[in-house]
Write a protein that holds these residues in place. Structure first.
Motif, mmCIF file in Angstrom:
data_model
loop_
_atom_site.group_PDB
_atom_site.id
_atom_site.type_symbol
_atom_site.label_atom_id
_atom_site.label_comp_id
_atom_site.label_asym_id
_atom_site.label_seq_id
_atom_site.Cartn_x
_atom_site.Cartn_y
_atom_site.Cartn_z
ATOM 1 N N GLU A 1 -22.819 -14.579 -28.363
ATOM 2 C CA GLU A 1 -22.829 -14.571 -26.903
ATOM 3 C C GLU A 1 -22.988 -15.988 -26.358
ATOM 4 O O GLU A 1 -22.297 -16.384 -25.414
ATOM 5 N N ALA A 2 -23.873 -16.779 -26.978
ATOM 6 C CA ALA A 2 -24.052 -18.174 -26.563
ATOM 7 C C ALA A 2 -22.752 -18.947 -26.750
ATOM 8 O O ALA A 2 -22.359 -19.727 -25.874
ATOM 9 N N GLN A 3 -22.067 -18.737 -27.858
ATOM 10 C CA GLN A 3 -20.796 -19.423 -28.106
ATOM 11 C C GLN A 3 -19.745 -19.016 -27.080
ATOM 12 O O GLN A 3 -18.987 -19.854 -26.586
ATOM 13 N N ALA A 4 -19.706 -17.747 -26.727
ATOM 14 C CA ALA A 4 -18.740 -17.269 -25.731
ATOM 15 C C ALA A 4 -19.014 -17.909 -24.367
ATOM 16 O O ALA A 4 -18.080 -18.330 -23.676
ATOM 17 N N ILE A 5 -20.296 -18.014 -23.978
ATOM 18 C CA ILE A 5 -20.650 -18.648 -22.702
ATOM 19 C C ILE A 5 -20.291 -20.129 -22.747
ATOM 20 O O ILE A 5 -19.717 -20.670 -21.798
ATOM 21 N N LEU A 6 -20.616 -20.789 -23.845
ATOM 22 C CA LEU A 6 -20.271 -22.205 -23.984
ATOM 23 C C LEU A 6 -18.765 -22.407 -23.874
ATOM 24 O O LEU A 6 -18.303 -23.329 -23.195
ATOM 25 N N ASP A 7 -17.989 -21.533 -24.507
ATOM 26 C CA ASP A 7 -16.528 -21.635 -24.430
ATOM 27 C C ASP A 7 -16.049 -21.545 -22.985
ATOM 28 O O ASP A 7 -15.180 -22.307 -22.561
ATOM 29 N N ILE A 8 -16.638 -20.622 -22.221
ATOM 30 C CA ILE A 8 -16.265 -20.472 -20.812
ATOM 31 C C ILE A 8 -16.621 -21.730 -20.030
ATOM 32 O O ILE A 8 -15.799 -22.269 -19.281
ATOM 33 N N LEU A 9 -17.851 -22.218 -20.197
ATOM 34 C CA LEU A 9 -18.299 -23.403 -19.460
ATOM 35 C C LEU A 9 -17.469 -24.631 -19.835
ATOM 36 O O LEU A 9 -17.077 -25.414 -18.971
ATOM 37 N N ALA A 10 -17.214 -24.800 -21.127
ATOM 38 C CA ALA A 10 -16.520 -25.991 -21.604
ATOM 39 C C ALA A 10 -15.036 -25.989 -21.252
ATOM 40 O O ALA A 10 -14.458 -27.049 -21.030
ATOM 41 N N THR A 11 -14.428 -24.818 -21.211
ATOM 42 C CA THR A 11 -12.985 -24.772 -20.974
ATOM 43 C C THR A 11 -12.609 -24.563 -19.512
ATOM 44 O O THR A 11 -11.419 -24.598 -19.192
ATOM 45 N N THR A 12 -13.593 -24.370 -18.648
ATOM 46 C CA THR A 12 -13.279 -24.268 -17.224
ATOM 47 C C THR A 12 -12.740 -25.617 -16.769
ATOM 48 O O THR A 12 -13.399 -26.646 -16.943
ATOM 49 N N GLU A 13 -11.541 -25.614 -16.244
ATOM 50 C CA GLU A 13 -10.909 -26.850 -15.786
ATOM 51 C C GLU A 13 -11.743 -27.474 -14.673
ATOM 52 O O GLU A 13 -12.301 -26.762 -13.836
ATOM 53 N N PHE A 14 -11.802 -28.795 -14.652
ATOM 54 C CA PHE A 14 -12.612 -29.508 -13.669
ATOM 55 C C PHE A 14 -12.266 -29.073 -12.246
ATOM 56 O O PHE A 14 -13.157 -28.828 -11.435
ATOM 57 N N GLN A 15 -10.997 -28.935 -11.940
ATOM 58 C CA GLN A 15 -10.598 -28.562 -10.585
ATOM 59 C C GLN A 15 -11.034 -27.146 -10.219
ATOM 60 O O GLN A 15 -11.084 -26.799 -9.039
ATOM 61 N N ASP A 16 -11.375 -26.323 -11.212
ATOM 62 C CA ASP A 16 -11.849 -24.966 -10.957
ATOM 63 C C ASP A 16 -13.370 -24.881 -10.846
ATOM 64 O O ASP A 16 -13.911 -23.814 -10.546
ATOM 65 N N CYS A 17 -14.057 -25.988 -11.099
ATOM 66 C CA CYS A 17 -15.513 -26.031 -10.965
ATOM 67 C C CYS A 17 -15.873 -26.191 -9.488
ATOM 68 O O CYS A 17 -15.026 -26.527 -8.661
ATOM 69 N N ILE A 18 -17.131 -25.972 -9.165
ATOM 70 C CA ILE A 18 -17.600 -26.028 -7.781
ATOM 71 C C ILE A 18 -17.963 -27.473 -7.438
ATOM 72 O O ILE A 18 -18.799 -28.089 -8.108
ATOM 73 N N ALA A 19 -17.328 -27.986 -6.384
ATOM 74 C CA ALA A 19 -17.590 -29.354 -5.941
ATOM 75 C C ALA A 19 -18.994 -29.459 -5.341
ATOM 76 O O ALA A 19 -19.535 -28.490 -4.791
ATOM 77 N N LEU A 20 -19.581 -30.649 -5.450
ATOM 78 C CA LEU A 20 -20.890 -30.892 -4.861
ATOM 79 C C LEU A 20 -20.772 -30.953 -3.348
ATOM 80 O O LEU A 20 -19.774 -31.420 -2.807
ATOM 81 N N SER A 21 -21.812 -30.477 -2.685
ATOM 82 C CA SER A 21 -21.880 -30.572 -1.233
ATOM 83 C C SER A 21 -23.345 -30.721 -0.839
ATOM 84 O O SER A 21 -24.241 -30.465 -1.638
ATOM 85 N N LYS A 22 -23.570 -31.118 0.376
ATOM 86 C CA LYS A 22 -24.937 -31.378 0.837
ATOM 87 C C LYS A 22 -25.826 -30.136 0.780
ATOM 88 O O LYS A 22 -26.963 -30.202 0.343
ATOM 89 N N GLU A 23 -25.322 -29.008 1.207
ATOM 90 C CA GLU A 23 -26.123 -27.782 1.249
ATOM 91 C C GLU A 23 -25.869 -26.848 0.063
ATOM 92 O O GLU A 23 -26.534 -25.827 -0.067
ATOM 93 N N PHE A 24 -24.871 -27.142 -0.761
ATOM 94 C CA PHE A 24 -24.526 -26.333 -1.932
ATOM 95 C C PHE A 24 -24.203 -24.884 -1.573
ATOM 96 O O PHE A 24 -24.461 -23.965 -2.329
ATOM 97 N N ARG A 25 -23.629 -24.676 -0.396
ATOM 98 C CA ARG A 25 -23.312 -23.316 0.063
ATOM 99 C C ARG A 25 -22.289 -22.611 -0.824
ATOM 100 O O ARG A 25 -22.228 -21.384 -0.842
ATOM 101 N N GLU A 26 -21.489 -23.366 -1.545
ATOM 102 C CA GLU A 26 -20.457 -22.768 -2.394
ATOM 103 C C GLU A 26 -21.039 -22.187 -3.683
ATOM 104 O O GLU A 26 -20.368 -21.424 -4.376
ATOM 105 N N LEU A 27 -22.268 -22.555 -4.006
ATOM 106 C CA LEU A 27 -22.892 -22.055 -5.235
ATOM 107 C C LEU A 27 -23.397 -20.633 -5.027
ATOM 108 O O LEU A 27 -23.940 -20.314 -3.972
ATOM 109 N N PRO A 28 -23.234 -19.785 -6.028
ATOM 110 C CA PRO A 28 -23.698 -18.402 -5.897
ATOM 111 C C PRO A 28 -25.219 -18.290 -5.888
ATOM 112 O O PRO A 28 -25.927 -19.155 -6.394
ATOM 113 N N MET A 29 -25.685 -17.218 -5.294
ATOM 114 C CA MET A 29 -27.115 -16.903 -5.258
ATOM 115 C C MET A 29 -27.420 -15.904 -6.375
ATOM 116 O O MET A 29 -27.956 -14.842 -6.131
#
Length: 122
Positions: free
Chosen positions: A8-36
């Motif tokens: 399970e850890a390897q599967a999560i790492l694979d997801i995190l590592a292979t997510t393309e940079f442009q598909d990651c969440i950009a930084l912002s002042k309030e971080f509203r784009e991040l999930p709760m």
């Protein structure tokens, strides 16, 4: 540690590592784009790959309260536009049972530069 947790850890790492940079969440002042929600996250750099791995109960609150990975990126003069966040949600029961083990396995697997082990003081 069971083989299924390691898988399970390897599967999560694979997801995190292979997510393309442009598909990651950009930084912002309030971080509203991040999930709760709870899960395992990675702070990624456009060319340097994963800088930090962590776990949190609420991703947005984790970053709103400040984060050492962002401070270190600032100190190293990395451009904010070159740093983003990717996230893998964990269900509540996974979070309770496995979040620390999963985080630890992932950190050991890739040894991100901003995950520093601080030895206990006497």
């Amino acid at each position: 540690m069971s083989n299924s947790i390691q898988q399970e850890a390897q599967a999560i790492l694979d997801i995190l590592a292979t997510t393309e940079f442009q598909d990651c969440i950009a930084l912002s002042k309030e971080f509203r784009e991040l999930p709760m929600s709870a899960g395992i996250y990675a702070v990624k750099h456009r060319t340097l790959s994963i800088l930090y791995i962590g776990k949190t109960r609420t991703l947005r609150d984790r970053f709103r309260g400040g984060h050492k990975a962002l401070l270190w990126a600032f100190i190293e003069e990395l451009q904010a536009t070159d740093v983003r966040i990717t996230f893998h949600t964990l269900e509540f029961d996974q979070w309770i049972r496995l979040s620390s083990e999963l985080e630890s396995l992932i950190i050991r697997a890739i040894d991100p530069p901003y995950n520093v082990r601080i030895s206990a003081r006497d």
